[in-house]
Design a protein around this motif. Structure first.
Motif, PDB file in Angstrom:
ATOM      1  N   GLY A 192       0.976  -1.333  -0.053  1.00 12.50           N
ATOM      2  CA  GLY A 192       0.138   0.193   0.049  1.00 12.50           C
ATOM      3  C   GLY A 192       0.825   1.200   0.024  1.00 12.50           C
ATOM      4  N   GLY A 193       0.239   2.385  -0.712  1.00 12.10           N
ATOM      5  CA  GLY A 193       1.064   3.671  -0.881  1.00 12.10           C
ATOM      6  C   GLY A 193       2.088   3.397  -1.963  1.00 12.10           C
ATOM      7  N   SER A 194       2.312   2.568  -2.660  1.00 21.85           N
ATOM      8  CA  SER A 194       3.167   2.390  -4.085  1.00 21.85           C
ATOM      9  C   SER A 194       2.486   3.439  -4.897  1.00 21.85           C
ATOM     10  CB  SER A 194       3.478   0.801  -4.277  1.00 21.85           C
ATOM     11  OG  SER A 194       4.215   0.260  -3.330  1.00 21.85           O
ATOM     12  N   CYS A 195       3.322   3.814  -5.662  1.00 20.52           N
ATOM     13  CA  CYS A 195       3.023   4.522  -6.837  1.00 20.52           C
ATOM     14  C   CYS A 195       3.475   4.067  -8.193  1.00 20.52           C
ATOM     15  CB  CYS A 195       3.660   6.037  -6.629  1.00 20.52           C
ATOM     16  SG  CYS A 195       3.012   7.485  -7.851  1.00 20.52           S
ATOM     17  N   PHE A 196       2.383   3.982  -9.019  1.00 22.00           N
ATOM     18  CA  PHE A 196       2.681   3.434 -10.542  1.00 22.00           C
ATOM     19  C   PHE A 196       1.809   4.142 -11.399  1.00 22.00           C
ATOM     20  CE2 PHE A 196      -1.288   1.387  -8.988  1.00 22.00           C
ATOM     21  CZ  PHE A 196      -2.087   1.090 -10.123  1.00 22.00           C
ATOM     22  N   ALA A 197       2.019   3.818 -12.599  1.00 22.04           N
ATOM     23  CA  ALA A 197       1.461   4.480 -13.851  1.00 22.04           C
ATOM     24  C   ALA A 197       1.587   3.224 -14.998  1.00 22.04           C
ATOM     25  CB  ALA A 197       2.141   5.645 -14.332  1.00 22.04           C
ATOM     26  N   ASP A 198       0.692   3.147 -15.660  1.00 21.57           N
ATOM     27  CA  ASP A 198       0.217   2.215 -16.736  1.00 21.57           C
ATOM     28  C   ASP A 198       0.938   2.647 -18.223  1.00 21.57           C
ATOM     29  OD1 ASP A 198      -1.156   0.066 -15.514  1.00 21.57           O
ATOM     30  OD2 ASP A 198      -2.835   1.501 -15.546  1.00 21.57           O
ATOM     31  N   GLY A 199       1.766   3.806 -18.076  1.00 17.23           N
ATOM     32  CA  GLY A 199       2.526   4.114 -18.963  1.00 17.23           C
ATOM     33  C   GLY A 199       3.433   5.231 -18.553  1.00 17.23           C
ATOM     34  N   PRO A 200       4.311   5.724 -19.416  1.00 15.68           N
ATOM     35  CA  PRO A 200       5.205   6.696 -19.063  1.00 15.68           C
ATOM     36  C   PRO A 200       4.261   7.954 -18.997  1.00 15.68           C
ATOM     37  CG  PRO A 200       6.070   5.883 -21.254  1.00 15.68           C
ATOM     38  CD  PRO A 200       4.881   4.908 -20.444  1.00 15.68           C
ATOM     39  N   ASP A 201       3.415   8.097 -19.949  1.00 15.12           N
ATOM     40  CA  ASP A 201       2.731   9.394 -20.180  1.00 15.12           C
ATOM     41  C   ASP A 201       1.225   9.577 -19.542  1.00 15.12           C
ATOM     42  OD1 ASP A 201       4.782  10.582 -21.754  1.00 15.12           O
ATOM     43  OD2 ASP A 201       4.023   9.516 -23.239  1.00 15.12           O
ATOM     44  N   LEU A 202       1.095   8.396 -18.768  1.00 15.26           N
ATOM     45  CA  LEU A 202      -0.142   8.325 -18.131  1.00 15.26           C
ATOM     46  C   LEU A 202      -0.433   8.763 -16.706  1.00 15.26           C
ATOM     47  CD1 LEU A 202      -1.372   4.804 -19.677  1.00 15.26           C
ATOM     48  CD2 LEU A 202      -1.907   7.227 -20.284  1.00 15.26           C
ATOM     49  N   LEU A 203      -1.525   9.101 -16.231  1.00 14.96           N
ATOM     50  CA  LEU A 203      -1.476   9.481 -14.727  1.00 14.96           C
ATOM     51  C   LEU A 203      -1.119   8.535 -13.669  1.00 14.96           C
ATOM     52  CD1 LEU A 203      -5.383   9.800 -13.922  1.00 14.96           C
ATOM     53  CD2 LEU A 203      -4.495   8.447 -16.006  1.00 14.96           C
ATOM     54  N   PRO A 204      -0.194   9.114 -12.763  1.00 10.67           N
ATOM     55  CA  PRO A 204       0.123   8.273 -11.751  1.00 10.67           C
ATOM     56  C   PRO A 204      -1.084   7.622 -10.648  1.00 10.67           C
ATOM     57  CG  PRO A 204       0.698  10.473 -11.249  1.00 10.67           C
ATOM     58  CD  PRO A 204       0.232  10.422 -12.737  1.00 10.67           C
ATOM     59  N   LEU A 205      -0.984   6.689 -10.084  1.00 10.22           N
ATOM     60  CA  LEU A 205      -1.663   6.327  -8.896  1.00 10.22           C
ATOM     61  C   LEU A 205      -1.122   5.737  -7.835  1.00 10.22           C
ATOM     62  CD1 LEU A 205      -2.765   4.734 -12.201  1.00 10.22           C
ATOM     63  CD2 LEU A 205      -4.876   4.947 -10.964  1.00 10.22           C
ATOM     64  N   ARG A 206      -1.900   5.703  -6.876  1.00 12.30           N
ATOM     65  CA  ARG A 206      -1.461   5.095  -5.535  1.00 12.30           C
ATOM     66  C   ARG A 206      -2.228   3.859  -4.806  1.00 12.30           C
ATOM     67  NH1 ARG A 206       3.126   7.086  -3.332  1.00 12.30           N
ATOM     68  NH2 ARG A 206       3.528   9.312  -3.336  1.00 12.30           N
ATOM     69  N   ILE A 207      -1.613   2.936  -4.413  1.00  8.76           N
ATOM     70  CA  ILE A 207      -2.240   1.775  -4.055  1.00  8.76           C
ATOM     71  C   ILE A 207      -2.856   2.039  -2.699  1.00  8.76           C
ATOM     72  CG2 ILE A 207      -2.164  -0.707  -3.225  1.00  8.76           C
ATOM     73  CD1 ILE A 207      -0.157  -1.185  -5.334  1.00  8.76           C
ATOM     74  N   ILE A 208      -4.197   2.003  -2.405  1.00  8.60           N
ATOM     75  CA  ILE A 208      -4.999   2.298  -1.280  1.00  8.60           C
ATOM     76  C   ILE A 208      -4.991   0.688  -0.530  1.00  8.60           C
ATOM     77  CG2 ILE A 208      -6.672   3.241   0.067  1.00  8.60           C
ATOM     78  CD1 ILE A 208      -5.033   5.332  -1.515  1.00  8.60           C
TER      79      ILE A 208
END
Length: 419
Positions: free
Chosen positions: A170-186
């Protein structure tokens, strides 16, 4: 010696052959039992090849899970830390291997951009390079490559979304592509949703408070969706609406003048583009993510003030400081993040969520799913905006709008399912 040994049931050969050819086309050497030489003992050849391989890819199907040979080969790969499970058809994976990360190729169809196919290639590449990780059972499996797409303003690496699973912390930050919006795991967990009647600024619609529990983690956009992200998706997909920015600028400012219908269309277009399920947050997910473990009116240290968020800070909340309001949106990420690393949960723009409006929480679901029964034309907005008084941007504060409404103070952020 081959890079990859493929374990499978003979009846699945046509599908397995497609996988073997695709792996060879991207540069891996592959051994599977179509290459057994007639003059040799077949079991001796299999034992020699599986011992020499750098990765053992097991193809699970309803037939292979019943095969003692496939299970034996899977055990061989698991014990040596080179097992990579892949599911070709829906089936119940044997319990001894159920805790290993599995590439789901049930709907693959040979597409090189398929997310699960990319995940499989990453795991094989890491094993060929000698990397491995340990599962909850203590067995080694292929390690996801934790490459980054840069860092967030908080200094955290943005991971490749292809490597993210429900076991990613939880809390890790990721994106589904280098130009796509970042997300965090809740992370999964429980919280008390709503506010008691004697809480500062509380309204009747915020009660009665009740416990909501999330059995699984989910991902949430680090920021509200920006104009830059919206405009980029209109170029690459069938998304049609071109929202006005009111002369305040685009790029990293939150998108405004978008209806609930527009927000859903954005999520659908992003899902089609990435192969992942993007959606609006449920109201319970939004408040859980906003609170980020806090129990007070806001998801940050009280009292709220001009340095904490973009709102009508000319008005004081519970005796807190005041200031000169911006009176327009601000670039996302300009104010501190909350405990989960999410920015602009309070102020800047109100955010559409999936739920339809209800006057209180009597009868609300306690599993975190959207509450969709009721007046379908009205949907909930959360978080307050640049023009709102501070009490309207509290963690539990609720607003509403017709699903076709477009306004310069309403935007949204996305959620994404994690498998």
């Amino acid at each position: 010696m081959a890079d990859v040994f493929i374990s499978y049931k003979r009846e699945d050969k046509p599908k397995v052959e497609n996988v073997a050819i695709a792996l060879q086309e991207v540069g891996f050497s592959v051994w599977w039992d179509d290459r057994i030489r007639p003059e040799g003992e077949w079991d001796a050849q299999i034992e020699r090849e599986i011992s020499d391989a750098k990765a053992v890819v097991v193809m699970w199907t309803p037939r292979s899970v019943q095969s003692r040979w496939v299970r034996a080969e899977a055990h061989n790969g698991q014990e040596r830390g080179i097992l990579i499970p892949a599911k070709l058809e829906p089936c119940d994976i044997p319990i001894a291997f159920s805790l290993s990360q599995t590439a789901d190729l049930t709907d693959w169809g040979g597409a090189s951009e398929h997310r699960q196919w990319r995940k499989l290639l990453v795991w094989i590449e890491d094993l060929v390079r000698g990397a491995s990780v340990v599962t909850e059972t203590g067995a080694s499996v292929a390690a996801p490559r934790r490459g980054t797409f840069g860092t967030t303003p908080d200094g955290d690496d943005i991971l490749d979304g292809a490597t993210v699973t429900s076991r990613t912390p939880g809390g890790s930050c990721f994106a589904d592509g280098p130009d796509l919006l970042p997300l965090r795991i809740i992370p999964a967990g429980s919280f008390v949703m709503g506010a008691s009647a004697n809480s500062p600024g509380a309204q009747r619609s915020e009660g009665p408070p009740y416990v909501v529990s999330f059995e699984a983690p989910f991902a949430v956009g680090v920021y509200p969706v920006t104009f830059g992200q919206w405009d980029a998706l209109t170029v690459s997909t069938s998304l049609e609406h071109r929202p006005a920015d009111n002369g305040w600028g685009r790029e990293d400012r939150p998108v405004i003048n978008v209806s609930w219908n527009d927000a859903v269309a954005f999520c659908d277009a992003l899902s089609d583009q990435t192969g992942e399920r993007y959606r609006l947050l449920s109201e319970a997910e939004w408040e859980y993510a906003c609170r980020s473990g806090s129990k007070g009116p806001f998801g940050f240290m009280d009292p709220v003030g001009p340095d904490a968020a973009n709102y009508d800070c000319s008005q004081s909340f519970d005796g807190g400081p005041v200031g000169e309001p911006l009176r327009k949106t601000s670039p996302v990420g300009n104010f501190p993040s909350n405990g989960y690393g999410l920015h602009d949960m309070h102020g800047n723009v109100r955010e559409w969520v999936a739920d339809t409006w209800h006057d209180d929480y009597i009868g609300a679901p306690d599993d975190g799913l959207p509450w969709s029964a009721g007046h379908s034309a009205m949907h909930v907005v959360r978080g307050g905006s640049w023009l709102d008084a501070p009490w309207l941007m509290r963690s539990s504060a609720r607003g509403r709008g017709a699903q076709g409404d477009r306004a310069p103070f309403i935007g949204f952020r996305v959620a994404r399912d994690i498998s």
